[in-house]
Design a protein around this motif. Sequence first.
Motif: not given
Length: 958
Positions: A402-431
């Motif tokens: 949320x915070x990084x996307x807000x930075x890229x868009x140039x808007x406050x973090x409160x204006x970004x919503x992240x809705x996680x899907x089921x995660x098909x494996x991460x192991x650190x790579x989806x950080x």
Amino acid sequence: MTATLPGAAGLDGSLDIELTVNGEPRRVRVEPMRRLSDVLRDDLRLTGTKVGCEAGDCGACTVRIGGRQAVSCLVPAAQAAGEDVVTVEGLAGDDGVAGDLQAAFLEHGAAQCGICTPGMLMAAHELLSRSPEADDSAIRDGIGGVLCRCTGYVKIVEAIAATRDARIGRAYAAAAAVDDLGADGLAASAAVGSRMAKVDGLPRVLGTARYGADERPEAVLALRAVRSPHARARFEIGDLAPLRKKHPGLVDAFTAADVPGQNRYGVYASGKDQPALADGIVRHRGEAILALVGDERTLAAIDDRELPITWEPLPPVRNIDEALAADAPGLHELSPGNVLIRGRLSSGDVDAALAGSAVTAEIEVETTFVEHAYIEPEAGVARRVGDRLELTVSTQAPYMDRDEVALILGIPPAQVRIIPTACGGGFGGKLDLGVHPLLAIAAWRLDRPVRAVWTRPESMAASPKRHPARIRATAGADASGRLTGFRFHGEFDTGAYASWGPTVANRVPVHAMGPYAWDAVLTTTRAIYTNNPPAGAFRGFGVPQAAVAHEALMDELAARLGIDPLELRLANALKAGSTTSSGQLLRASAGLPACLDALRPHWHRLREGAAAANRSAAAGTAPNGGTRRGVGIGAMWYGIGNTGIANPSTIEMGVTPDARVILFCGAVDIGQGASTVLVQIAADALGVSPSVIELVSGDTDRTADAGKSSASRQTFVSGNAARLAGADLRRQILLLAEVGPDATISLEPGRVIAVEPDGRSTAIELAELPPVRVTDPSATVVIAGTGRFDPDTTPLDADGQGVPYQTYAFGAQIADVEVDPALGTVKVRRIVAAHDVGRAINPTQVEGQIHGGIAQGLGFALMEAFVPGRTENLHDYLIPTVGDVPEIECLLIEDAEPSGPYGAKGVGEPALVPTAPAILAAIHDAVGVRITRLPATPDRVRAAIVAARANASPDRAD
């Protein structure tokens, strides 16, 4: 096999075909060569069939066609005409109740992230239909075409075998009713320590769980990233108007100049060096330079040669040596000499300690890039909602996203919503951010939903990897075997951008000396920029690489002292009352001695068995001819959570007017079982059955920040927050009911009932209570509890002294291997793993994490090596299959952590750390050579054997 044609074919060559899908006749109009997997998913909306590679390598898309299993991504749709096709959705009953095989997968914990589960189920379904009494070896063969990165396959084989046994009357049938698979049978305060099924497991086995690529809103646009074929180059993008004119379906094309906010992001506030789109220079192969948005057909038709891009390739910085050379180009202005960061820990006079040692040992270790190889590629959908951006995506860290996307868009973090899907494996790579930046920019610009799914090759080219390491280390001991001095220096290739390089450089010095007490230590690290892919977080943050070195040194010291390797470790193991090299007093829950004690009988039995096998081989009476057996051991420790910095988690729990209990939990379950464990903890803290708890997970609009799912932190950190939330909610209920702390709580429609030990009961009429505020604006809650936990740590000083973690996981593993000296091949026969987990909140989930960690550790040791441009698929990049994973025995050591939730710690990353050291030690035990360049591929093992023989006998080198 026939295709039914309604008159002529369509102008696009499409045909109407008829087929039967899950017992239902279906008629679809398709292009004949279109992939069956796409028809099932996109046209018939049967998204249970997953796509991980589109090359037939992963098997996630396995279905049954005419009774036989097939990878549907390689089947042309026309080939399925007239056929009977069964997908995972067809395994359940008409009422949606899981079939017996699905029930067994759920009961045995065979589905972790769940992305491979539909393919596994279909392969197993075909096997048991064809061979109802298939033995375990046949089961492994039957599912051999499906890859799993999470489970280590053990629970999968167990589940299939249990179904086989139930069907032929060998055992009680697996329960098929949904209620019997979950927590309904658990009484209040009985959840912790139980083997209850995953709370999110049923959708995974039914094929109804929604992953990133499963989201396809109406009128959605597709996004394609144009990527660099060069590791280092300057470039210019010309006029895009002719491209748009030629391809009317191209809705938008944007570059770095179109990024509305800051075109730099990164994990750390002071290290945001990675652009959403490269701005005139690329620093690694696969870096995105341009985004194209339109319909899928148009994007697929655009050839890269049509794009007005002018390239000026530059000599790439390919490795650490080139990066550190005096004439090396600087890759980042703020990092002179291409050094991103340095890490250091110093305790005592290491020079004096080593000089006074009776024996010393030295080693140099080199490891390479390792790919996460999660079976689900990066995928998601973004949409603009007024002045807000909603991003539905597969992730490990929604609040960071949320915070990084807000930075890229140039808007406050409160204006970004992240809705996680089921995660098909991460192991650190989806950080790290994946599809996020480009999707967000596109949806923000166009005010239309935009979808992206990376292909397997671009996922592997662009995603972060495990850091390659080059390590030099020296260790000493006195004549009695007491450890004296330890010196370590590690260079870590962090690739083109910082990513999690600072975390690796700072965590490794704390862990590099291993789980032992030393008189003096000096450990130093550097993270080095190169033009390789970014290196980020991967299950251990550099600790697995360091463990290869410190465990080899322990074996070398043991050999020179004539002491058993296990006993040397035990004699020097950190334990309660020990002080670590960072100056931290371990007050409790340091269970390595208990782990080694538990392993001792296995150690002796396996070593005796290997020695007997080798004697038979030498005498020519062994069934395996010239192979050699060896047994090795590896030990580990791992700090839980962030290193010496804030690490908080906040979780809320509420009761609705209709007496529903909701756990609002920002912790994302990436397959490790976090959701289940947190529900178990919260249930016992509140004093109710876990079956009454509903879970709201990860959505940044509906949950408080529980931190990222990494560093093995969720069970300990968010587990404590869940415990405190449950306890707070319980306290408020008891206060409203005016009853004592020993009262029991039950729920009825619209009421909470509190019963005192003497039988007196009080009812709280929930409709009479006013709403109370929680983070979720859509929830109506009348009683709420909040829990917040931040581990008690301190920042480390310049010498690495302080309290980096509140608690540590400990463990040790034994590997039994068979080596063919003539070929250099290594077969791991058996692993025995003992891990101090504090308290096993859910033993099934803990075992599954250990199995999966061992499988990844085996891959790290023996086969996995990512080479940019060469191993960007799951055919050339090898990960362990079911045939590679040995028998695994788990010994759960419960040395309770007083500050943990019900004594628990974590095991996700610790499970991987000792595997490679144990396997490498076993190879050394078998054939007398120590492999120090990983992976230990057959050519390297064979070359080491030949070199050793040549050194021993100059006239013979074969």
